[in-house]
Design an enzyme around this catalytic site. Structure first.
Site, mmCIF file in Angstrom:
data_model
loop_
_atom_site.group_PDB
_atom_site.id
_atom_site.type_symbol
_atom_site.label_atom_id
_atom_site.label_comp_id
_atom_site.label_asym_id
_atom_site.label_seq_id
_atom_site.Cartn_x
_atom_site.Cartn_y
_atom_site.Cartn_z
ATOM 1 C CG HIS A 264 71.457 41.612 17.742
ATOM 2 N ND1 HIS A 264 70.732 40.857 16.848
ATOM 3 C CD2 HIS A 264 72.445 42.205 17.019
ATOM 4 C CE1 HIS A 264 71.255 40.990 15.638
ATOM 5 N NE2 HIS A 264 72.303 41.801 15.718
ATOM 6 C CD GLU A 265 75.113 44.920 18.628
ATOM 7 O OE1 GLU A 265 76.227 44.515 18.271
ATOM 8 O OE2 GLU A 265 74.204 45.236 17.824
ATOM 9 C CG HIS A 268 77.123 40.596 16.517
ATOM 10 N ND1 HIS A 268 77.263 39.895 15.344
ATOM 11 C CD2 HIS A 268 76.056 41.423 16.328
ATOM 12 C CE1 HIS A 268 76.320 40.277 14.465
ATOM 13 N NE2 HIS A 268 75.567 41.206 15.049
ATOM 14 C CD GLU A 294 72.927 40.397 11.947
ATOM 15 O OE1 GLU A 294 74.078 40.879 12.026
ATOM 16 O OE2 GLU A 294 71.925 40.927 12.455
#
Lengths: 500, 500
Positions: A264-265, A268, A294
């Site tokens: 997830h990070e 980003h 997001e």
């Protein structure tokens, strides 16, 4: 000629502001990751000094005049005009705020955060309520200072999602509720569950760290322009487009969550690393909105790293690392990584099916708080009723209920919707790129992410804030924001998963 | 009353400058220790932005007027008066520098550093000479801008050692030469050598790291207000008195050097951590000078960590870590950790007996360059002649000769003397504290450093820059700077070591 000189002068001022933001980003990263404990007070002084310097520059009257003069000027290129538009928006939001309100807001947030920590520990919302009342009142005053004609909540949403309004969000969330509440009830009632004890098998943190780095690398994250560390809260930060740092954390008995948090990070980070380096010190290169940001993390986490093609490729490799997966089939693995925990009360632990409902109820509460139709004292009851209505559970405590999130204690009203906008954009973008790259699944199943990354870079990352959000969405996906791709995606995925 | 208000306002301005310096310190630490490679250009932009902001504040005309008005004012306390004295000194040095000269100096340094790297690789001083000629000329102009009446070299020395002059340094260095040159010759001719193959036994870096942390902790370094990392160049930096970070490096086949380098940096760090936290954002709390700073690292490295009492306590412990030391006696260990390498050409590798001669010859060359009595082109010959005269060796290459140090390429004229001033102050301070703490050796031999640290903190660290250097030295040691304690200390130590 004069306009050209003005524009160049303005760019110099904006570059200085961006640079101060980068430095602040580094100080924050350092504080979360490597700073010695005893340095906290001096770090506070350092950040405050930077904040004052930034505020002076960001509210400079001459900068405002120059931006107003440049705004809409026909001699500017599209990118330049967008740069001025973004900078003027920032300037107006910051310069219109009376100094007294800046000070009171800052003090109230510090105070409220401390009170929230205590109230949460004491499991007593009433302790937090007075601080929240004050923040809500100050929030209304702030919103009125920025735009006296808009609903207060809209002004806050606009900080994270430029151009977004309650008038558009309410029907979106209603559509999601109308789909999700009965669909989740059906999954719960008719779906087939599977044993997933293997998801809790303890894995040494050192092994998990290696696996996380492996996937971050496989996604295309550049270690030449970033680094990966461990911190209490996973986040993506750093000091600008060439220094994008992510943190992750590891739970011994929750290797899936740790792995997906890292991915997830990294999603980003790919957005930040993919921004236009030649414009990196200008507002126009910035990520478009929190929702779009997001969408990039969610797309990698959900549409890619929770998908069948991805694990067709990587599960054999992971079995080589984690011997306890030897007997877990691909179907079993996909079930374990996607299953819904129907008893979960906590937003940050929610799966992609229930998450939007956690957000919806917070959206509704925030909106009513800021338009004055809900009293702070009534929040816990409204919270619990919504949990029961939307998710079929009632929190046994306020700590797991209306006190669970940090956001309100920080005055971050209007932030929650971005999480779900991100999920909607992610599904819509994924549907679009699946049309543009018909063999995407085969590529993912072959461990290839380059074409996917190039598409995202070209359509989203490099665009920065050149296009406003609706135009960016339309240019990437051919349509404005639409909840239907998300509904189709989740319907398809969870119907298959639970054998509906 | 008015003076009080002015003083408080000035303190606010000085605190802002200090805070900018702390932030810059953090950015530099980050760059050396954790920054991803590809972030170098943006880091340059961030540091340059901070430098501009700092320069604006440090040269602010109103600040200068206020400091002049406060200077010598009878209503100020001793500490306040010292704060004004230090701040005014900074202001004058910076504000008197014409902007054009700031720019040309900055450009010339960048240029010279690049040329020096190339010249060193090519082993050709002539390549570097034109850049050094330009730097020398600009250095003279800078010195004249700050103080047209003082010798140019004095103005440079004063930057690192406030108040120090060539008129005082030359006799000091002459006295050292008169003692060291014949003494070293005697050690070489009459001293008994011992086999020390064990000093090169390879030790895994992980083990060395643990040992270094052990000693840093034993010395009293606070990990709550600092951290220890690995970097290419050992240094002590960070972001102010509550965030003092040190770095160290490890050579597999040189565990002694690695260990002592860590202890050396910890000595610097104890000084910084020991400063007066209540004045931390004011110039008056700063370490007094580079020479005093170096005295603190040298005292721990030489007088303590190369001493018999220290290893009486720690050698058994170290033998438990490094099994190859099982057969090395205490005497053998002390010889190995202190022995003189008579063939060494490199300043940074020199022992405490030959190091001052490396510095002396650089001092003499710098002085002659800046007063115009030595041409840049003649530096290599002068260098080699001095090496032969003082140390009995002639460098076979310019890379190991006049091109070995980075300092001149950075325009850091006047820095070298601080190394040897540090050694002199260290010996003088050690002699003084040995009088004040008669059982110091027994304490060290019992592994206790608390009384020693308290003495240093009280007499040196907490004093910051309240006292000017001579007064600080006199208040701590009862006498002004004096080379004799160093001469007595080295005579005693090396006579015993080499059985003279």
């Amino acid at each position: 000629m004069e306009i050209r000189a003005t524009y160049n002068e303005v760019c110099g001022k904006l570059a200085e502001i961006t640079t101060l933001d980068e430095i602040t980003g580094l100080l924050q990263w350092d504080q979360e990751v490597v700073m010695p404990r005893g340095a906290a007070p001096s770090r506070g002084r350092q950040c405050a000094t930077l904040a004052v310097l930034r505020h002076q520059r960001a509210t400079d009257a001459r900068l405002g005049e120059q931006l107003e003069a440049l705004h809409g000027h026909p001699e500017l290129s599209q990118v330049e005009a967008a740069n001025v538009r973004e900078a003027l928006r920032d300037w107006r939001r910051e310069a219109r705020m009376p100094a007294d309100l800046v000070r009171r807001w800052g003090e109230a947030k510090v105070q409220a955060h401390e009170v929230w920590v205590d109230a949460r520990a004491a499991d007593d919302f009433a302790l937090f309520a007075p601080a929240l009342v004050e923040l809500v009142e100050l929030a209304k005053a702030r919103a009125a200072a920025i735009d006296p004609d808009a609903p207060a909540y809209d002004v806050f949403i606009d900080a994270f999602e430029p151009g977004m309004t309650t008038a558009r969000l309410t029907p979106l969330f209603d559509r999601l509720k109308d789909f999700l509440v009965p669909f989740i009830a059906r999954v719960r009632a008719d779906g087939m569950d599977q044993p997933c004890a293997w998801t809790h098998t303890p894995i040494p943190v050192a092994d998990q760290t290696e696996v996380a780095r492996h996937f971050i690398t496989a996604l295309g994250y550049s270690f030449d322009h970033g680094r990966v560390d461990t911190a209490v809260h996973p986040f993506c930060g750093g000091a600008g487009v060439t220094d994008v740092r992510i943190t992750t954390r590891y739970k011994e008995d929750g290797f899936l969550g740790s792995m997906l948090a890292a991915i997830h990070e990294a999603g980003h980070a790919l957005y930040e690393q993919g921004r236009d380096a030649s414009l990196a010190d200008q507002p126009v290169s910035r990520a478009r909105s929190m929702g779009i940001h997001e969408s990039q993390s969610i797309l990698w986490e959900q549409q890619i790293a929770r998908s069948r093609p991805f694990w067709q490729h990587w599960l054999p490799w992971l079995r080589g690392r984690y011997s306890h997966l030897a007997d877990v089939s691909l179907d079993g693995f996909l079930f374990g990584i996607n299953r819904v925990d129907f008893n979960n009360l906590i937003r940050v632990d929610a799966d992609e099916l229930t998450y939007p409902l956690h957000v919806t109820m917070r959206y509704e509460i925030e909106r009513e708080l800021l338009n004055g139709s809900l009293e702070v004292a009534d929040v816990p009851d409204v919270w619990n009723a919504a949990m029961q209505r939307y998710l079929g559970v009632t929190p046994p405590s306020q700590a797991d209920g209306a006190l669970q999130d940090i956001h309100w204690s920080m005055g971050a009203f209007g932030y929650f919707p971005s999480y779900t906008l991100g999920a909607l954009y992610a599904a819509q973008i994924h549907a679009s790129l699946s049309r543009d790259l018909p063999d995407l699944d085969s590529q993912i199943a072959a461990g290839e992410t380059e074409a996917l990354r190039a598409w995202l870079r070209d359509k989203i990352h490099l665009k920065g804030s050149i296009l406003e959000t609706d135009l960016l969405c339309a240019s990437a996906t051919g349509a404005p924001l639409d909840p239907e791709p998300f509904i189709q995606y989740t319907t398809r995925k969870y119907s298959a998963l639970y054998g509906l």
